[in-house]
Design an enzyme around this catalytic site. Structure first.
Site, PDB file in Angstrom:
ATOM      1  N   TYR A 137       0.821  -1.214   0.000  1.00 29.63           N
ATOM      2  CA  TYR A 137       0.000   0.000   0.000  1.00 29.63           C
ATOM      3  C   TYR A 137       0.858   1.268   0.000  1.00 29.63           C
ATOM      4  CZ  TYR A 137      -4.782  -1.692   0.727  1.00 29.63           C
ATOM      5  OH  TYR A 137      -6.021  -2.242   0.563  1.00 29.63           O
ATOM      6  N   LYS A 192       2.388 -15.209   2.859  1.00 24.92           N
ATOM      7  CA  LYS A 192       2.606 -15.981   1.632  1.00 24.92           C
ATOM      8  C   LYS A 192       4.105 -16.290   1.554  1.00 24.92           C
ATOM      9  CE  LYS A 192       1.296 -17.754  -2.343  1.00 24.92           C
ATOM     10  NZ  LYS A 192       0.489 -19.007  -2.414  1.00 24.92           N
ATOM     11  N   ASP A 224      -3.638 -18.065   0.682  1.00 25.82           N
ATOM     12  CA  ASP A 224      -4.615 -18.773  -0.159  1.00 25.82           C
ATOM     13  C   ASP A 224      -5.378 -19.809   0.674  1.00 25.82           C
ATOM     14  OD1 ASP A 224      -2.158 -20.072   0.065  1.00 25.82           O
ATOM     15  OD2 ASP A 224      -2.136 -20.856  -1.983  1.00 25.82           O
ATOM     16  N   ASP A 248      -6.808  -6.566   3.858  1.00 24.78           N
ATOM     17  CA  ASP A 248      -7.874  -5.885   3.118  1.00 24.78           C
ATOM     18  C   ASP A 248      -8.806  -6.926   2.493  1.00 24.78           C
ATOM     19  OD1 ASP A 248      -9.252  -3.755   1.769  1.00 24.78           O
ATOM     20  OD2 ASP A 248      -8.209  -4.351  -0.060  1.00 24.78           O
ATOM     21  N   ASP A 252     -12.833  -8.395   3.957  1.00 25.55           N
ATOM     22  CA  ASP A 252     -14.084  -8.370   3.183  1.00 25.55           C
ATOM     23  C   ASP A 252     -14.697  -9.764   3.143  1.00 25.55           C
ATOM     24  OD1 ASP A 252     -13.877  -5.662   2.553  1.00 25.55           O
ATOM     25  OD2 ASP A 252     -14.481  -5.990   0.464  1.00 25.55           O
TER      26      ASP A 252
HETATM   27  C1  IPM Z   1     -10.628  -0.715   3.417  1.00 23.42           C
HETATM   28  C2  IPM Z   1     -10.770  -0.114   2.052  1.00 23.42           C
HETATM   29  C3  IPM Z   1      -9.578   0.780   1.800  1.00 23.42           C
HETATM   30  C4  IPM Z   1      -8.350  -0.104   1.790  1.00 23.42           C
HETATM   31  C5  IPM Z   1      -9.661   1.630   0.504  1.00 23.42           C
HETATM   32  C6  IPM Z   1     -10.920   2.482   0.487  1.00 23.42           C
HETATM   33  C7  IPM Z   1      -8.449   2.484   0.319  1.00 23.42           C
HETATM   34  O1  IPM Z   1     -10.919  -1.106   1.092  1.00 23.42           O
HETATM   35  O2  IPM Z   1     -10.544   0.045   4.404  1.00 23.42           O
HETATM   36  O3  IPM Z   1     -10.606  -1.943   3.509  1.00 23.42           O
HETATM   37  O4  IPM Z   1      -7.995  -0.693   0.761  1.00 23.42           O
HETATM   38  O5  IPM Z   1      -7.707  -0.198   2.838  1.00 23.42           O
HETATM   39 MG    MG Z   2     -11.130  -3.061   1.880  1.00 22.58          MG
END
Ligand code: IPM
Ligand code: MG
Length: 357
Positions: A137, A192, A224, A248, A252
């Site tokens: 990042y 990884k 993975d 990240d 999700d």
């Molecule tokens: C998160 C989001 C952010 C990230 C984006 C909006 C930059 O996806 O907070 O997970 O990638 O960290």
């Molecule tokens: Mg995110």
């Protein structure tokens, strides 16, 4: 002493869900002051930058930042440094918010909202500890250049740098082991290392630090495999620690186990307990302004703020219990609604949580 909260609602549904969280906080009569700042696309539209100096100053001077969401399709054409997302990345970097706590909790009433079988997710209570200021990042160099060698020599290529220094890994390791100590004493580090040197350094450090926490059952997984285990048997995991990029993605995935990303809060912390608190979901511009968004993630983010930055754990619990109560009472915004429940708007959900306090 009065604590100062920077309120950065941002784009899309940010404002309407933030209104509900502030409504709940104000109803609790806490010694807090609130100051609003512009962030994201709305800040770009007003000032030409997604993270104006004034907002950054406000965030730095505050005890905590309550953050809504940023991003809107209409800014996708902007150069990267002006996109709304840069506001959150800039705040993380400027405040040194290297710890990201992302709980994924499957509330019993919402077990059926998950796309996974109820027995796989019911009772799930997982914590992802994501490192937030390092990795690919922020690694340099990055950019575009001519491919230096190989079959595509001379062609345009994009490149980024994945990197972690030993002290960066050590500090997030300690946070994760301590978090595990406060829960079921089981930590899984995700990397990884079978491919990446960055990950091998990560793994070496995690292995070394694990010796300082002999009570914690510690294991390591390739990312993975971790992605697979999260959908296969998520309840076998408790605390996961991982780098910025893997965190990240996995957070999700973990959010979807709970069936409702609209329910999940998160905290980003530095070593001074200053924190930025935001829902795990995005700005959802498609439903913005309709008063149908789920404000619970924002409300629970406010609870996390009380716990981690403001030393009010019992007040945090009061909000969390109020949320559980409204779910038990059958109140649902449309994203989590099912037959037999009471469908409510965003503001009605805020009112219900306030009443349940
Ligand atoms: C998160 C989001 C952010 C990230 C984006 C909006 C930059 O996806 O907070 O997970 O990638 O960290
Ligand atoms: Mg995110």
């Amino acid at each position: 002493m009065t604590k100062k909260i920077a309120v950065l609602a941002g784009d899309g549904i940010g404002q309407e869900i933030m209104d509900q969280a502030i409504k709940v906080l104000k109803a609790m009569n806490l010694d807090l002051t609130f100051e609003e700042g512009l962030v994201g696309g709305v800040a770009y539209a007003a000032t030409g930058h997604p993270l104006p100096e004034k907002t950054l100053k406000l965030a730095k001077e505050s005890d905590a930042v309550l953050f809504g969401a940023v991003g809107d399709f209409k800014y996708d054409h902007l150069e990267r440094s002006l996109r709304p997302e840069q506001a959150i990345l800039g705040l993380r970097k400027a405040l040194g918010l290297f710890v990201n706590l992302r709980p994924a909790i499957c509330y019993p009433e919402l077990t059926n909202a998950s796309t996974l079988k109820p027995e796989v997710v019911s009772g799930l209570d997982l914590l992802i500890v994501r490192e937030l200021t390092g990795d690919v990042y922020f690694g340099k160099p990055r950019g575009r250049r001519q491919c230096p060698d190989g079959p595509f020599e001379g062609a345009l290529e994009g490149f980024d740098t994945m990197r972690y220094s030993v002290p960066e890994i050590e500090r997030i390791a300690h946070v994760a082991f301590k978090a595990a100590m406060g829960r079921s004493k089981h930590l899984t580090s995700v990397d990884k290392a079978n491919v990446l040197e960055t990950s091998q350094v990560w793994r070496d450090v995690m292995t070394r630090i694990s010796k300082e926490y002999p009570e914690v059952e510690f294991d390591q997984m390739y990312v993975d495999n971790a992605a697979m285990q999260l959908v296969r048997a998520p309840k076998k995991l408790d605390v996961l620690v991982t780098g910025n990029l893997f965190g990240d993605i996995l957070s999700d995935e973990a959010a979807m186990l709970t069936g409702s990303i609209g329910m999940l809060a998160s905290a980003a912390l530095n070593d001074r307990k200053q924190g930025l608190y935001e829902p795990s979901h995005g700005s959802a511009p498609d439903i913005a302004g309709k008063n149908i968004a789920n404000p619970i993630a924002q409300i629970l983010s406010a609870a996390m703020m009380l716990r981690y930055s403001l030393d009010m754990p019992e007040k945090a619990l009061q909000i969390e219990n109020a949320v559980k109560k409204v779910l038990a009472q059958g109140y649902r915004t449309v994203d989590i609604w099912s037959e037999g429940c009471k469908k409510v708007s965003c503001s009605e959900m805020g009112d219900a949580v306030k009443a349940a306090l």
